[in-house]
Design an enzyme around this catalytic site. Structure first.
Site, mmCIF file in Angstrom:
data_model
loop_
_atom_site.group_PDB
_atom_site.id
_atom_site.type_symbol
_atom_site.label_atom_id
_atom_site.label_comp_id
_atom_site.label_asym_id
_atom_site.label_seq_id
_atom_site.Cartn_x
_atom_site.Cartn_y
_atom_site.Cartn_z
ATOM 1 N N TRP A 25 -11.405 -2.162 -8.968
ATOM 2 C CA TRP A 25 -11.789 -1.579 -10.459
ATOM 3 C C TRP A 25 -12.699 -0.281 -10.051
ATOM 4 O O TRP A 25 -13.018 0.246 -11.178
ATOM 5 C CB TRP A 25 -13.065 -2.894 -10.851
ATOM 6 N N HIS A 84 3.312 3.768 -8.842
ATOM 7 C CA HIS A 84 2.942 2.471 -9.201
ATOM 8 C C HIS A 84 4.339 1.921 -9.686
ATOM 9 O O HIS A 84 4.885 0.666 -9.611
ATOM 10 C CB HIS A 84 1.840 2.229 -10.006
ATOM 11 N N LEU A 104 11.275 -20.287 -4.442
ATOM 12 C CA LEU A 104 10.174 -19.648 -3.667
ATOM 13 C C LEU A 104 8.865 -19.586 -4.658
ATOM 14 O O LEU A 104 8.899 -19.463 -6.061
ATOM 15 C CB LEU A 104 10.529 -18.122 -3.849
ATOM 16 N N ASP A 161 0.847 -1.103 0.026
ATOM 17 C CA ASP A 161 0.132 0.110 -0.018
ATOM 18 C C ASP A 161 1.032 1.344 -0.019
ATOM 19 O O ASP A 161 1.952 0.996 0.335
ATOM 20 C CB ASP A 161 -0.956 0.032 1.256
#
Ligand code: FPP
Length: 255
Positions: A62, A30, A124, A13
């Site tokens: 959305w 972003h 991983l 976040d």
């Protein structure tokens, strides 16, 4: 020596707030977030974390402006195309969790390609939650449970938490040991609702683009200070004693 959590689940976040604090566009936030994703994957692989699950896009995201949604979808596609071979070379198994029905064909194709290419990898396990919601996950598991009852595989009376656990996303992997959310909010926000039942929760004020291996180690250090009791008393943990559950409920719930 620190105990490394088997499974770390993260809500990434604060890309927008990071960008705002630097007078940059949300887009730049972003993009910087993708760099943090790369750093954290590398750090987890180095520390031999077995599973890393990242919340990249929730079913509620959305509702964001169309331009931002398009940009995020494009960023997933481009990042996946660019990084896939490197992730594969590093023996990383990639999984996507979430409702895929809403994705554009190009993204869906790339998701399937990534999962196919890496499915035999033994390092991983990187699960990326896109168009994921914990309530959606429980609902899709419920549909499968009902289908099993209708097909006569088990009876209604046999439905219990263990059965439902077999159908939620990531059922084949250990449940998260450590949950991390960046950027100050202290919420689960419809992430892995079923799977987080016994997970240690860790919140930090740092924005996601600033996240790195030093901050990851801080979270792991804090995780090492927690005592996980799974419903038992502290005395039982020090010296295991027979529990007092009746035979018919033994082993059905951690409590
Ligand atoms: C939260 O920041 C971040 C997202 C909703 C998207 C997460 C995406 C990335 C980190 C980049 C790509 C990821 C992968 C796996 C390639 P926010 O926009 O909610 O920030 P804010 O709350 O400060 O506005």
């Amino acid at each position: 020596m620190s105990k490394i959590p088997n499974h770390i689940a993260i809500i990434m976040d604060g890309n927008g707030r990071w960008a705002q604090s630097k007078k940059l566009s949300r887009h730049s936030g972003h993009k910087a977030g993708v760099e943090a994703v790369r750093k954290v994957i590398e750090a987890c692989a180095k520390r031999k974390v077995k599973n890393l699950t990242l919340f990249a896009f929730s079913s509620e995201n959305w509702k964001r402006p169309k331009a931002e949604v398009n940009l995020l979808m494009e960023l997933f596609l481009v990042s996946l195309r660019r990084e896939l071979n490197k992730l594969h070379e590093n023996n990383i198994l990639i999984r996507f969790i979430g409702d895929r029905t809403a994705f554009a064909g190009s993204l869906l194709k790339q998701i399937i390609k990534a999962e196919e290419l890496t499915k035999k990898n033994t390092g991983l396990v990187l699960a990326i939650a896109v168009n994921y919601g914990g309530r959606w996950d429980i609902a899709q598991a419920t549909k499968k449970v009902v289908a099993g009852v209708l097909a006569g595989e088990y009876s209604q009376e046999e439905i219990n938490p263990e059965l439902i656990s077999k159908y939620v996303c990531l059922a084949e992997f250990p449940e998260p040991d450590l949950f991390i959310r960046t950027s100050g909010e202290q919420r689960i926000s419809n992430y892995l609702l079923w799977q987080l039942a016994y997970t240690e929760l860790y919140f930090t004020d740092k924005h996601w683009p600033d996240y790195d291996e030093i901050l990851l180690d801080e979270a792991i250090e804090e995780f090492n200070c927690r005592q996980r009791r799974f419903g038992k008393t502290q005395e039982q943990l020090n010296k295991p004693i027979e529990n007092s559950l009746p035979d018919n409920v033994k082993g059905t719930s951690k409590n």
